[in-house]
Design an enzyme around this catalytic site. Structure first.
Site, PDB file in Angstrom:
ATOM      1  N   ASN A 213     -24.548 -37.965 -14.422  1.00 37.00           N
ATOM      2  CA  ASN A 213     -24.383 -39.334 -13.919  1.00 37.00           C
ATOM      3  C   ASN A 213     -25.082 -40.356 -14.813  1.00 37.00           C
ATOM      4  O   ASN A 213     -24.541 -41.431 -15.100  1.00 37.00           O
ATOM      5  CB  ASN A 213     -24.910 -39.443 -12.492  1.00 37.00           C
ATOM      6  CG  ASN A 213     -23.922 -38.938 -11.454  1.00 37.00           C
ATOM      7  OD1 ASN A 213     -22.713 -39.001 -11.662  1.00 37.00           O
ATOM      8  ND2 ASN A 213     -24.436 -38.423 -10.356  1.00 37.00           N
ATOM      9  N   GLU A 248     -24.290 -32.879  -5.135  1.00 41.83           N
ATOM     10  CA  GLU A 248     -23.722 -31.821  -5.978  1.00 41.83           C
ATOM     11  C   GLU A 248     -23.862 -30.443  -5.348  1.00 41.83           C
ATOM     12  O   GLU A 248     -23.757 -29.429  -6.032  1.00 41.83           O
ATOM     13  CB  GLU A 248     -24.398 -31.838  -7.358  1.00 41.83           C
ATOM     14  CG  GLU A 248     -25.860 -31.427  -7.369  1.00 41.83           C
ATOM     15  CD  GLU A 248     -26.820 -32.580  -7.128  1.00 41.83           C
ATOM     16  OE1 GLU A 248     -27.952 -32.516  -7.640  1.00 41.83           O
ATOM     17  OE2 GLU A 248     -26.452 -33.541  -6.435  1.00 41.83           O
TER      18      GLU A 248
END
Length: 344
Positions: A213, A248
């Protein structure tokens, strides 16, 4: 008309995907007089679409992949079904295929949010009369609407996997199907031969996802999550259940297999991720911790898998670790303080 109304009532009262599939299969089988009715799921793997049955009629009764854990089916490429491929490409509501024996198969893609993840297959000994097709279209419309409602409440909006809210119900169903054991038998089961059939819970975490990210942005991070979800679908069987727990982290409920096979299945998934080329991002890996499902509380079982996952991430990542083995080797130590909580 009375039979149709009865089935419509049954379809519209379902609040579970599996039960909804079973209701529509039962309705079409009885009302159409079909030889075979199936609900298939479609999923992507390595840039190819696969299809596998989810619910079907067997010996006049409804059978599901979830309830028939022995019947592993990893699916086949949808390209082997050119009539269905053309139907989806043309965005047609249905397509008819006639085989050499004169049997007619009606393919019915279920469109939700401009995607096809589900398809109905209805096979009869001859052509479908016009009023029968009209009735099937009506049943399909109701089925599609309720699929949409259930997807909104049960599935993660990004990946399409089951969400955390549905975990308790699915886990409870698996626990109820597991062989009951007395507490004094548990240590023996944990040291049982690897060939003994059992159920397993795994926690999956994408390694260094924050780095993805930070380096590539959340748009590519979301794409990694979607692709990992696709790899999860393709790596596990129709009767297993895969959830996105948030961020995640994913959870897998693996049904009716021995320890050696469970380890191979989790390792196969880990390798599938490791070998996949993620656009822009490149190489991504996952860590997996899994535990056996016993008559202990869900909190304890999930905690066991979590501990195995933390160990996997702390000792190099990109690996699969089994809780019981870690305890046996002294890598993890558990001290039971009461029936529901363990301290490590």
């Amino acid at each position: 008309m009375e039979a149709l109304l009865k089935h419509m009532v049954d379809i519209t009262r379902q609040r579970d995907h599996s039960l909804l599939d079973s209701s529509v299969v039962s309705a079409l089988h009885e009302l159409v007089g079909a030889e075979q009715v199936r609900v298939h799921e479609l999923f992507r793997f390595r840039d190819e679409t696969f299809i596998r049955p989810r619910v079907w009629i067997r010996d006049g009764k409804v059978a599901t992949a979830e309830d028939n854990a022995a019947g592993e089916n990893s699916g086949e490429p949808v390209s082997k079904l050119p009539v269905l491929v053309e139907c989806i490409r043309e965005r047609a509501a249905s397509a008819v295929e006639v085989d050499a024996a004169g049997r007619h198969t009606l393919w019915l893609p279920v469109w939700l949010n401009d995607k096809v993840n589900t398809c109905l297959q209805v096979t009869a000994s001859g052509p479908f009369p016009g009023e029968t097709l009209h009735m099937i279209e009506g049943i399909l419309s109701v089925y599609r609407n309720f699929q949409n409602i259930l997807d909104y409440s049960e599935r993660d909006s990004l990946t399409g996997l089951l969400n955390r809210k549905t975990f308790d119900e699915k886990f409870s169903r698996m626990l109820s199907s597991a062989q009951p054991e007395s507490p004094q038998d548990q240590p023996e089961r944990r040291h049982s031969p690897n060939g003994q059939i059992g159920h397993w819970l795994a926690v999956v975490d994408i390694d260094h996802f924050k780095r993805v990210n930070d380096q590539f942005g959340h748009l590519y991070g979301d794409e990694v999550l979607i692709l990992v979800a696709n790899l999860l679908r393709s790596s596990f069987r129709a009767q297993d259940r895969v959830f996105r727990f948030g961020g995640e982290e994913f959870v897998v409920l693996l049904r009716a297999t021995c320890l050696d096979d469970a380890r191979k299945i989790f390792e196969r998934f880990r390798r599938n991720v490791e070998q996949h080329v993620f656009p822009q991002v490149g190489r991504v890996t996952v860590s997996v911790g899994f535990a056996s499902i016993s008559n202990e509380s869900p909190v304890v079982i999930l905690g066991h898998a979590d501990q195995a996952l933390y160990y996997a991430k702390a000792t190099g990542r990109n690996r699969v670790c089994f809780y019981d083995e870690l305890v046996q080797r002294g890598e993890l130590r558990s001290e039971v303080s009461n029936d529901t909580v363990e301290f490590f």
